[in-house]
Design an enzyme around this catalytic site. Structure first.
Site, PDB file in Angstrom:
ATOM      1  N   ARG A  31       0.997  -1.168   0.084  1.00  0.00           N
ATOM      2  CA  ARG A  31      -0.053   0.076   0.100  1.00  0.00           C
ATOM      3  C   ARG A  31       1.132   1.325  -0.122  1.00  0.00           C
ATOM      4  NH1 ARG A  31      -2.628   1.232   5.185  1.00  0.00           N
ATOM      5  NH2 ARG A  31      -1.269   3.000   5.289  1.00  0.00           N
TER       6      ARG A  31
ATOM      7  N   HIS B 113      -3.847   4.481   3.988  1.00  0.00           N
ATOM      8  CA  HIS B 113      -5.091   3.889   4.005  1.00  0.00           C
ATOM      9  C   HIS B 113      -6.375   4.235   3.122  1.00  0.00           C
ATOM     10  CE1 HIS B 113      -7.926   0.774   5.289  1.00  0.00           C
ATOM     11  NE2 HIS B 113      -8.890   1.879   5.730  1.00  0.00           N
TER      12      HIS B 113
ATOM     13  N   TYR C  82       2.914   6.873  11.141  1.00  0.00           N
ATOM     14  CA  TYR C  82       3.423   5.575  11.670  1.00  0.00           C
ATOM     15  C   TYR C  82       4.159   4.619  11.009  1.00  0.00           C
ATOM     16  CZ  TYR C  82      -0.677   4.541   8.566  1.00  0.00           C
ATOM     17  OH  TYR C  82      -1.320   4.423   7.406  1.00  0.00           O
TER      18      TYR C  82
END
Ligand SMILES: Cc1ncc(C[n+]2csc(CCOP(=O)(O)OP(=O)(O)O)c2C)c(N)n1
Ligand SMILES: Cc1ncc(C[n+]2csc(CCOP(=O)(O)OP(=O)(O)O)c2C)c(N)n1
Ligand SMILES: [Mg+2]
Ligand SMILES: [Mg+2]
Lengths: 370, 324, 324, 370
Positions: A263, A267, A276
């Protein structure tokens, strides 16, 4: 950090630069078919880009991109039209490949009166029964046993339709994954499971989802084959999906495919991955971009030239612009449609509530479209 | 006193309690480094480490199931369910296990788990990011259900929940997570669970609300006031147990009641309030108790503003109640 | 006409429909060779084979999840949940998926799944073989909830459910599975979903019950009769939709209402009935509507008879209603 | 039909007749320890027999036997007192081994005033927090993630306690099994999973639960060791359980143990297996009876004689009789206890309901004990 995978247990046909690996078998597919795939894969890339920009401009409530993962969507390419597909929210390619139009797609995002699901669900929650593409749900994993049910039903009804279901690696942690896989094994259901391992479930890296060595290895617990494939390698994807579909159709039961991909961005439009994860990680994966690799491969095979890609890019951009303009002129579904489709017929209490709302709307609400 | 929003109040309560009580642990999806999709656990991972602020695999049944085992063993787990719409995979663990552990073990195994979860609509979240499932948990003996409407109550009630010994569903109103702000004491304080708050005193109609609907109720009360109608607004704050004494005190005074909730009307908590009130104060009622609720449809996307109760609808119900 | 019990009525309806409609399949734990732990599917495996009478692995989420997929594809699945207490692992599939499929797909994907499940206490089953979870499903838009009390209604309603296109929770009163007997036509017949049955006409008090509580209500009515009180007993039969017209017809006549249900009182379906009645017929009510229910505790084992509503308690409520 | 298992992947120490297999390593346990195990295993057999007869006489509402599966219960034997056990409903041996008394056991079955769980649950749903034996639930599988939570908690709190959880092979099909195992793998939780594969889940044979070759193989999907052991071989059971417990305590993470055994009789007192299974199947397994095998082994080791077994049989029978007599004199819990323990304190609505019930009871109910 998601490591570049060991080669040993990973099915690949193309190297990271899009050249056929020594000794690899290229699936037997026509030039035209490959060009169609490239065409649709490009559309996904273009669409994602346009919609994300729209979202950033505040013109769209929410969006989810698939950038860097598009090749995995084409697990659907070897399916027949009669086969059933249960997508998750990140397989735009599966929709376009099967004939869902740019207009359908954009109208769904806007939840307007032409939205195939009548404005009922958030953006990216499509449904197209005329294409055997099943309504997307937000709760992850629920579609897995459902796909197994459809697969079983086809078998029972003496049809040779196959069901295919997509989900992320994070979703393999749900109870639904387990019960679906387990039923499929016991029933030898004609079902193909595509686990898109894109390394992340929102902020949680795949190593925190499971201690299993690979997601494909989970197939052992269900007595079915588990295959790990380079999900950014379109030829390998077509190959393993084709094999699994054939197995299923022949009555040999289900297969779990782990499509290893990444990815590359957030998201969803609500996410900020810089909080993160190490920004170097996506860079590593950009070198393995599925669209670039496919382009290189097509070029080597003499199927690609710049003019063609420019033409399709322009064409799709124009179509998207047209669809957006059209969508802008389409209002919201009429207020009274809120009460349709809860049941086949509208029971008394919903009739009452509908009448009350229409009464209210007539006298008060600024949002009344009815 | 500092001004906080609800997210900050949650965060502050968790931080205070984690400092005071090393057995308190937070777990859930994305609660660690990311600090939760709404950032309610932001900074806790840095301060308390990955062992006490645990990013779990994606499985609500696992989050609640393991939290139960932690609590039995002696920890004080505070699981987060990312959206209350995703609580159902853990439903069995909650209603058959968590709620019944103390009872079924003859009091041997208390199970103090405080489940935090954002509820309600209004964020363009459609079916699966908007639900208000309180009825399901109020109907489950053994659970407490707490539903604050503002930062001050959130912090005080959350601290209370973390220090008592029953399982709690702690519902956070996500639509106003950041919009609702008020003064919140810096240090420690608790608010009693089970007590309502008279947000706005009045004499003619009792308006009962909780969670995200309290602000709508207040708005309606202000409009009513402008029209010369005096409305008493009650913020229930705690739904199980609920403050029957406080409710009856108001109802016996006004004789007229309107209840507002986002959850679908049929079998919503409003129904229980009506039943409980009419059983105890029928003779004081001068009109049927009316409800302004979500409709009995799944929560829609495009038409969410048409779906949700608003001040005009509440005002309409107030007027009707008075005209009855 | 043959006399049947409820188990036989269920079995007969399933058999008839499976003969008439090859797309009808039964699935669940132990429903095959064993014929179900209550034997409701007895003989079906022999007649229709293991492919249409499917012994599944032990996973309710799988039973309902696969049933949904079967229904979408075109089958008519009739899953059995062995005890309604074990329905919760499938709760997400039921409330987030089954109930919402038609709506969320804009009408593209109807999902006609009829979930059969035994409910209620009185068999010394304790916490986990006694629950009455109707509220949870009535509160979930998109589901129908049907709860017959006797063999005749069971067969006629089950056949109706199997032939309509919405998902249904079909609740079977396990305590009287065998004890309840009446005449049941041999062939095909259906009963309309959503219509109550006036089990016993009366004039002074309306007594509303369903499922296993109807016989308790009748017993209470007979005792009341002996004491000179005329009670009208309504068997709701269908809880979603429920027959508001039938209820109001009785209530406007009697002006007094008692509701009996086994589920815990707080947020039980009784609350909704009270709310709905007082909203529409307040002026006809001569006393508060009262409820005789299960207590707000988990369903106990040893004290189950103390827990469950009985005719004396109902009679007590009837008297109190009259004395108010 | 449940086949007698292939030897290759099955850990065994004793043959079917209770003789040590050539080359097998006998676990290093004392004579006294073995005799204690035999003693408790006998108690389970005697208790099951007595209680089932009582149930058949209509004096007991419900019962569940473990006949033929008793050796598997002694996976708890290598645990320390501080370790936690989450049993399912069919591990009587685990209770007695840890110190649960015959009186506790029988009072629970009768749900009387001396029942440790106050008459709240059905027979066989024990709870003993003073022994770290966790309250049994009827819904199967729920205890699996719970045990993982306790294991994690011990680790976090710096204690070296281990958690052990029991469940049947049917239960491995639940979502709870998956989520529990998966969390345990990721957390390296000090947890030992005992899957009692007794061939049947009520009427459903184990082959209909999964297409996996063995239940132990499911461990692969969770990155933990999976061991298949002859569950009717007490020495093998002690060995694999001891190893797994040591691993867990040493911080090396969880283990899945499939204890292969067989449910020789009905699922519970409500079941009639003749409806769904070949009566020859249990006969096959009776030859592999764990108590007989242990007896033979002890005899060879010089630890058994008839007098000893006769004495303990008589003693236990007498104790059971005494406990039954005592239980007969104990009434039901007082009616007002129904409202205790729902919450720590009794909230207003339950106070109100309690007062109402006591009022009712005083005036009407024949069952009033208060
Ligand atoms: C049952 C459930 N729990 C939580 C969520 C919130 N959520 C949405 S997507 C997501 C992560 C999914 O990760 P993965 O399965 O890897 O799919 P990806 O997004 O990477 O494609 C989470 C936790 C959800 N949608 N459903
Ligand atoms: C969630 C749930 N579904 C169904 C049941 C009903 N039930 C009780 S025991 C059982 C079979 C369990 O089989 P297994 O796990 O193999 O354990 P065994 O009884 O063989 O020891 C079933 C289906 C239940 N208790 N819980
Ligand atoms: Mg992912
Ligand atoms: Mg078993």
């Amino acid at each position: 950090m998601v490591a570049v995978p060991a080669q040993d247990d990973l099915r690949r046909v193309l190297d990271d630069d899009g050249r056929v690996l020594p000794g690899a078998r290229v699936p037997d597919v026509s030039d035209e078919y490959l060009r169609r795939i490239f065409d649709v894969m490009s559309l996904v890339r273009i669409m994602d880009d346009r919609m994300m920009r729209l979202q950033r401009q505040g013109r769209l409530g929410f969006y989810m991109k698939a950038i860097g993962e598009e090749a995995s969507h084409f697990a659907v390419a070897p399916l027949r039209a009669g086969d059933w597909v249960y997508p998750s929210y990140r397989e735009q390619g599966a929709w376009f490949w099967r004939g869902y139009t740019i207009k359908d797609f954009i109208n769904q995002l806007f939840g307007n009166v032409a939205d195939p699901v009548k404005g009922r669900q958030m953006p990216v929650h499509h449904s197209a029964n005329w294409l055997n593409l099943v309504s997307i749900s937000s709760p992850v994993g629920t579609q897995i046993p459902q796909a197994v049910g459809s697969a079983y039903a086809a078998k029972l009804m003496g049809k040779d339709d196959v069901s295919m279901v997509f989900f992320g690696e994070g979703t393999s942690s749900t109870g639904e994954f387990h019960v679906g896989m387990n039923f499929a094994g016991v029933w030898k259901a004609p079902c193909v499971f595509i686990c898109r391992n894109n390394g992340w479930a929102i902020s949680v890296p795949s190593q925190k989802q499971t201690a299993a060595r690979t997601f494909a290895s989970k197939a052992v617990g269900y007595g079915m084959p588990g295959i790990r494939v380079d999900g950014n390698d379109i030829l390998a994807m077509l190959q393993v999906a084709g094999e699994a579909i054939d197995r299923a159709r022949a009555g040999d039961g289900p297969t779990l495919i782990e499509a290893l991909t990444y990815r590359v961005q957030g998201h969803s439009s609500s996410d900020d991955p810089s909080v993160y994860r190490d920004p170097k990680e996506p860079e590593l994966w950009e070198k393995r971009d599925p669209l670039n690799r496919m382009r290189t491969y097509l070029r080597h095979r003499g199927l690609w030239n710049e003019a063609w890609e420019r033409e399709l890019t322009e064409r799709y951009n124009q179509e998207i612009t047209d669809a957006l303009v059209a969508a802008d002129h389409l209002g919201a579904p009429a207020i009274e449609t809120m009460f349709d489709d809860v049941y086949e017929d509208i029971p008394w209490h919903l009739q009452e509530q509908k009448a009350w709302l229409l009464q209210q709307a007539r006298t008060r609400s600024p949002h009344f479209h009815g | 006193m500092p001004v906080m929003n609800i997210i900050q109040a949650v965060n502050d309560a968790l931080r205070l309690q984690m400092r005071a009580e090393p057995k308190t642990v937070v777990l859930g999806e994305d609660v660690g480094k990311f600090g939760g999709v709404f950032r309610a656990t932001s900074g806790l991972h840095e301060e308390f480490g990955a062992e006490r602020v645990i990013d779990t695999p994606l499985a609500e049944a696992g989050i609640i199931g393991t939290a139960i085992g932690m609590a039995l063993y002696g920890l004080r787990p505070v699981p987060e369910i990312q959206f209350s719409d995703f609580i159902y995979p853990a439903f069995d663990q909650i209603v058959n296990e968590l709620a019944k552990f103390r009872y079924r073990s003859g009091g041997q195994y208390p199970c103090p788990v405080v489940i935090r979860t954002p509820v309600g609509g209004g964020i363009r979240g459609g079916h699966y990011h908007s639900q208000s499932p309180e009825t399901l948990f109020i109907h489950t003996p053994g659970l407490k259900v707490v539903a604050p409407s503002n930062p001050y109550d959130t912090k005080g009630l959350l601290l209370s929940c973390l220090r008592q010994n029953d399982p709690v569903l702690f519902m956070e109103p996500k639509r106003i997570y950041r919009a609702s702000k008020n003064e919140v004491p810096e240090g420690d304080y608790t608010l009693e669970i089970g007590k309502l708050n008279v947000v706005r005193p009045g004499t003619q109609v009792t308006l009962i609300a909780w969670s995200g609907m309290v602000s709508i109720a207040e708005e309606a009360a202000i409009k009513a006031d402008a029209a010369g109608i005096s409305v008493e607004v009650l913020d229930l704050r705690s739904l199980m147990p609920f403050d029957i004494v406080g409710i009856l005190a108001s109802v016996t005074k006004t004789g007229r009641v309107v209840i507002v909730h986002e959850a679908p009307r049929t079998c919503g908590f409003g129904a229980e309030l009506i039943a409980s009130i009419q059983e105890r104060a029928m003779e004081h009622l001068e009109a049927p108790i009316s409800r302004v609720c979500g409709f009995d449809t799944p929560f829609p996307y495009t038409l969410e503003h048409e779906y949700m109760p608003n001040a005009d609808r509440v005002l309409g119900a107030i007027r009707q109640t008075l005209e009855w």
